[in-house]
Motif scaffolding. Structure first.
Motif, PDB file in Angstrom:
ATOM      1  N   ARG A  63       0.833  -1.206   0.000  1.00 18.11           N
ATOM      2  CA  ARG A  63       0.000   0.000   0.000  1.00 18.11           C
ATOM      3  C   ARG A  63       0.866   1.253   0.000  1.00 18.11           C
ATOM      4  N   VAL A  64       0.236   2.353  -0.375  1.00 17.85           N
ATOM      5  CA  VAL A  64       0.905   3.645  -0.285  1.00 17.85           C
ATOM      6  C   VAL A  64       0.936   4.063   1.178  1.00 17.85           C
ATOM      7  N   ALA A  65       2.128   4.321   1.707  1.00 17.95           N
ATOM      8  CA  ALA A  65       2.276   4.735   3.106  1.00 17.95           C
ATOM      9  C   ALA A  65       2.344   6.244   3.239  1.00 17.95           C
ATOM     10  N   GLN A  66       3.059   6.896   2.295  1.00 14.33           N
ATOM     11  CA  GLN A  66       3.203   8.347   2.353  1.00 14.33           C
ATOM     12  C   GLN A  66       3.302   8.904   0.941  1.00 14.33           C
ATOM     13  N   VAL A  67       2.892  10.158   0.769  1.00 11.16           N
ATOM     14  CA  VAL A  67       3.113  10.913  -0.457  1.00 11.16           C
ATOM     15  C   VAL A  67       3.796  12.208  -0.035  1.00 11.16           C
ATOM     16  N   LEU A  68       5.046  12.381  -0.465  1.00 14.43           N
ATOM     17  CA  LEU A  68       5.864  13.492  -0.003  1.00 14.43           C
ATOM     18  C   LEU A  68       6.224  14.416  -1.159  1.00 14.43           C
ATOM     19  N   ASP A  69       6.365  15.704  -0.879  1.00 10.42           N
ATOM     20  CA  ASP A  69       6.836  16.658  -1.878  1.00 10.42           C
ATOM     21  C   ASP A  69       8.338  16.498  -2.062  1.00 10.42           C
ATOM     22  N   GLY A  70       8.797  16.643  -3.290  1.00 11.39           N
ATOM     23  CA  GLY A  70      10.221  16.561  -3.571  1.00 11.39           C
ATOM     24  C   GLY A  70      10.714  15.125  -3.605  1.00 11.39           C
ATOM     25  N   HIS A  71      11.999  14.996  -3.912  1.00  5.90           N
ATOM     26  CA  HIS A  71      12.632  13.680  -3.955  1.00  5.90           C
ATOM     27  C   HIS A  71      13.376  13.453  -2.653  1.00  5.90           C
ATOM     28  N   VAL A  72      12.694  12.817  -1.734  1.00 10.06           N
ATOM     29  CA  VAL A  72      13.222  12.585  -0.395  1.00 10.06           C
ATOM     30  C   VAL A  72      14.016  11.278  -0.395  1.00 10.06           C
ATOM     31  N   GLU A  73      15.256  11.346   0.103  1.00  8.21           N
ATOM     32  CA  GLU A  73      16.092  10.150   0.146  1.00  8.21           C
ATOM     33  C   GLU A  73      15.547   9.166   1.172  1.00  8.21           C
ATOM     34  N   PRO A  74      15.492   7.877   0.825  1.00  2.00           N
ATOM     35  CA  PRO A  74      14.931   6.884   1.740  1.00  2.00           C
ATOM     36  C   PRO A  74      15.865   6.583   2.894  1.00  2.00           C
ATOM     37  N   PRO A  75      15.323   6.080   3.992  1.00  5.20           N
ATOM     38  CA  PRO A  75      16.168   5.667   5.113  1.00  5.20           C
ATOM     39  C   PRO A  75      16.938   4.399   4.765  1.00  5.20           C
ATOM     40  N   GLN A  76      17.945   4.115   5.530  1.00  6.88           N
ATOM     41  CA  GLN A  76      18.753   2.933   5.289  1.00  6.88           C
ATOM     42  C   GLN A  76      17.880   1.666   5.350  1.00  6.88           C
ATOM     43  N   GLY A  77      18.101   0.794   4.385  1.00  8.41           N
ATOM     44  CA  GLY A  77      17.343  -0.460   4.339  1.00  8.41           C
ATOM     45  C   GLY A  77      16.168  -0.435   3.387  1.00  8.41           C
ATOM     46  N   ALA A  78      15.725   0.758   2.964  1.00 11.78           N
ATOM     47  CA  ALA A  78      14.606   0.874   2.025  1.00 11.78           C
ATOM     48  C   ALA A  78      15.112   0.848   0.587  1.00 11.78           C
ATOM     49  N   ALA A  79      14.307   0.358  -0.326  1.00 16.61           N
ATOM     50  CA  ALA A  79      14.646   0.373  -1.749  1.00 16.61           C
ATOM     51  C   ALA A  79      14.212   1.695  -2.363  1.00 16.61           C
ATOM     52  N   ARG A  80      14.933   2.128  -3.404  1.00 13.58           N
ATOM     53  CA  ARG A  80      14.571   3.360  -4.112  1.00 13.58           C
ATOM     54  C   ARG A  80      14.415   3.063  -5.591  1.00 13.58           C
ATOM     55  N   ILE A  81      13.327   3.587  -6.197  1.00  7.81           N
ATOM     56  CA  ILE A  81      13.099   3.467  -7.638  1.00  7.81           C
ATOM     57  C   ILE A  81      13.114   4.868  -8.229  1.00  7.81           C
ATOM     58  N   ASP A  82      13.963   5.073  -9.209  1.00 11.32           N
ATOM     59  CA  ASP A  82      14.132   6.398  -9.804  1.00 11.32           C
ATOM     60  C   ASP A  82      13.230   6.563 -11.025  1.00 11.32           C
ATOM     61  N   LEU A  83      12.124   7.257 -10.825  1.00  7.84           N
ATOM     62  CA  LEU A  83      11.232   7.646 -11.920  1.00  7.84           C
ATOM     63  C   LEU A  83      11.220   9.170 -12.033  1.00  7.84           C
ATOM     64  N   SER A  84      12.360   9.780 -11.693  1.00  5.09           N
ATOM     65  CA  SER A  84      12.434  11.237 -11.585  1.00  5.09           C
ATOM     66  C   SER A  84      12.321  11.955 -12.920  1.00  5.09           C
ATOM     67  N   ARG A  85      12.405  11.228 -14.014  1.00  4.95           N
ATOM     68  CA  ARG A  85      12.210  11.831 -15.334  1.00  4.95           C
ATOM     69  C   ARG A  85      10.910  11.336 -15.977  1.00  4.95           C
ATOM     70  N   GLN A  86      10.042  10.765 -15.165  1.00  2.87           N
ATOM     71  CA  GLN A  86       8.820  10.184 -15.708  1.00  2.87           C
ATOM     72  C   GLN A  86       7.573  10.731 -15.007  1.00  2.87           C
ATOM     73  N   PHE A  87       6.443  10.480 -15.648  1.00  4.03           N
ATOM     74  CA  PHE A  87       5.140  10.906 -15.153  1.00  4.03           C
ATOM     75  C   PHE A  87       4.478   9.693 -14.509  1.00  4.03           C
ATOM     76  N   VAL A  88       4.136   9.804 -13.253  1.00  7.49           N
ATOM     77  CA  VAL A  88       3.629   8.680 -12.465  1.00  7.49           C
ATOM     78  C   VAL A  88       2.140   8.884 -12.183  1.00  7.49           C
ATOM     79  N   LEU A  89       1.379   7.807 -12.244  1.00  5.04           N
ATOM     80  CA  LEU A  89      -0.064   7.889 -12.001  1.00  5.04           C
ATOM     81  C   LEU A  89      -0.575   6.537 -11.502  1.00  5.04           C
ATOM     82  N   PRO A  90      -1.828   6.481 -11.052  1.00  5.18           N
ATOM     83  CA  PRO A  90      -2.383   5.194 -10.576  1.00  5.18           C
ATOM     84  C   PRO A  90      -2.462   4.174 -11.698  1.00  5.18           C
TER      85      PRO A  90
END
Length: 452
Positions: A63-90
């Motif tokens: 599930r979606v846990a949070q929706v944050l403004d900006g590109h916030v770096e994840p805490p240690q142990g979390a995975a990151r997916i870079d879609l920073s040049r893409q348009f994301v939607l449901p």
């Protein structure tokens, strides 16, 4: 200006914001392991509203846990997916699919008597995979063998099979000889065999109540019935009304008594009007509409599911000899309707519309080509996208969990290279697919399933 350049600017702004905030923190007592942090160049978290800029989606437990403004770096142990040049939607939702229908219509017809249930199931497995890869994370299947569609649905839910969430109807309920009677056009011996085992045909209200109950007993989550003739049935019965008022009312009342929604296959105006008066939750196709019909849609609050791809595909197949002779005249009659004109009426009339394609008539995995037809007919890209997200979720009874990206909602997420609000055909080129927190497609490539 290309959206990629715009997204790069958003990404840079997001990174600056993240640097100012520092690394995100996981609440005390919670582990970041198993979390996925998605950096979006732009985010259409609620279709129908303006998209957000650079954003971060935090996904945990499917599930979606949070929706944050900006590109916030994840805490240690979390995975990151870079879609920073893409348009994301449901994830997209198609409210009218036939997942076991073979794209090769000639082979399906010629080999029908040589195919076992297992052969057809393999076709469904591949169709489900391609549908998910195209960005459709939820579908409503409106006509399949009850045992097969239930097994496919449950296998996907258990994570054993790759495919979209399925809301299934089982067999379409039909009068004898109507659109949905599998005995149409068969030789006498085979017709007798088919009629002896059919649980979806009915004549009269009592028999129609029984048909609904039998579909529910076989796992149907929604009830579909043929209010009118149909294009692809092998009978020259036209596209007009086939069921009487008391039969339709019996079907709808029984479906509702079991907590199921009811939808009507209907082309002709007389059948559309009768189905709406009977209290259906939606009407499929609604080919021959007019101001009177649309006014009744508004009064009842029923959804209209246009399925514009299907008539065009059916005409091409019938002319190529891939469909029985009885199909051609009906296909041409339906295709004569100016769908662009109809969509313009739908969009301007206040009628509730849910996205649906009748895929299975057209090719699986090409569901998104319907969007361009909707936009060419006068609907805005924003409205068209909403029909396949929030509106489809409402019709399917999934509004609390699907259709938008907000904390607590199911993590069905897709991405495209550029804004579909500017060019809706971008939805035909989905680059990223996540269903319930599991990545199925990344950088345009299918991912291993089950994931390692």
């Amino acid at each position: 200006m290309k959206y990629a350049i715009f997204a790069a600017g958003l990404a840079a702004a997001g990174l600056m914001l993240a640097a100012g905030q520092g690394l995100a923190q996981t609440p005390a007592g919670e582990s970041a392991a198993g979390q996925t942090w998605i950096h979006a160049g732009a985010l259409l978290d609620r279709p129908g509203e303006a998209p957000r800029g650079a954003s971060t989606l935090v996904v945990a437990g499917g599930r979606v846990a949070q929706v944050l403004d900006g590109h916030v770096e994840p805490p240690q142990g979390a995975a990151r997916i870079d879609l920073s040049r893409q348009f994301v939607l449901p994830g997209l939702m198609d409210a009218h699919v036939h997942i076991f229908s073979d794209d090769d219509k000639t082979a399906a017809r010629l080999e029908a008597m040589n195919r076992d249930a297992e052969d057809r199931f393999v076709v469904g497995l591949d169709n489900a995979r391609r549908t998910l890869s195209a960005g459709f994370t939820t579908i409503r299947d409106l006509g399949s063998d009850p045992a097969a569609i239930t097994a496919l649905r449950d296998g996907i839910e258990k994570g054993l099979i790759e495919g979209p969430t399925i809301i299934n109807a089982g067999r379409m309920i039909s009068i004898s000889g109507g659109h949905g009677d599998g005995a149409n056009g068969l030789a006498q011996d085979y017709a007798a065999l088919e009629r002896g085992r059919a649980i979806n045909t009915c004549d009269g209200p009592e028999a129609c109540r029984r048909a609904v109950r039998l579909q529910v007993s076989q796992g149907a989550m929604v009830i579909k019935f043929a209010a009118t003739g149909g294009v692809l049935s092998n009978v020259a019965g036209g596209l007009g009304r086939q069921m009487f008022d008391d039969e339709m009312q019996a079907i709808v009342e029984t479906a509702h008594a079991f907590g199921r929604k009811a939808t009507a296959h209907a082309h002709g105006k007389d059948g559309i009007m009768a189905a709406l008066r009977a209290g259906v939750d939606s009407v499929e196709h609604a080919t021959f509409t007019d101001p009177e019909t649309l006014a009744l849609f508004r009064r009842t609050g029923a959804y209209l599911v246009p399925t514009m791809i299907a008539p065009e595909a059916a005409v091409q197949q019938a002319r190529a000899g891939q469909r029985p002779p009885a199909v051609l005249a009906k296909a041409e009659e339906a295709a004569r309707i100016a769908f662009a004109e109809h969509v313009n009426q739908f969009a301007a009339s206040g009628v509730k519309i849910a996205f649906g394609t009748d895929t299975g008539v057209s090719a699986h995995g090409q569901n998104a080509t319907e969007f361009k037809m909707m936009v060419d007919g006068g609907m805005s890209p924003a409205r068209a996208i909403r029909t396949a997200t929030l509106d489809a979720a409402d019709l399917l009874g999934l509004a609390e969990t699907h259709g938008s990206l907000a904390p607590g909602k199911i993590a069905d997420i897709i991405a495209v290279a550029a804004s579909p609000l500017e060019d809706v055909t971008e939805l035909e080129r989905v680059t990223f697919v996540m269903r319930r927190g599991v990545v199925h497609k990344l950088d345009g490539q299918r991912q291993a399933f089950p994931p390692n």
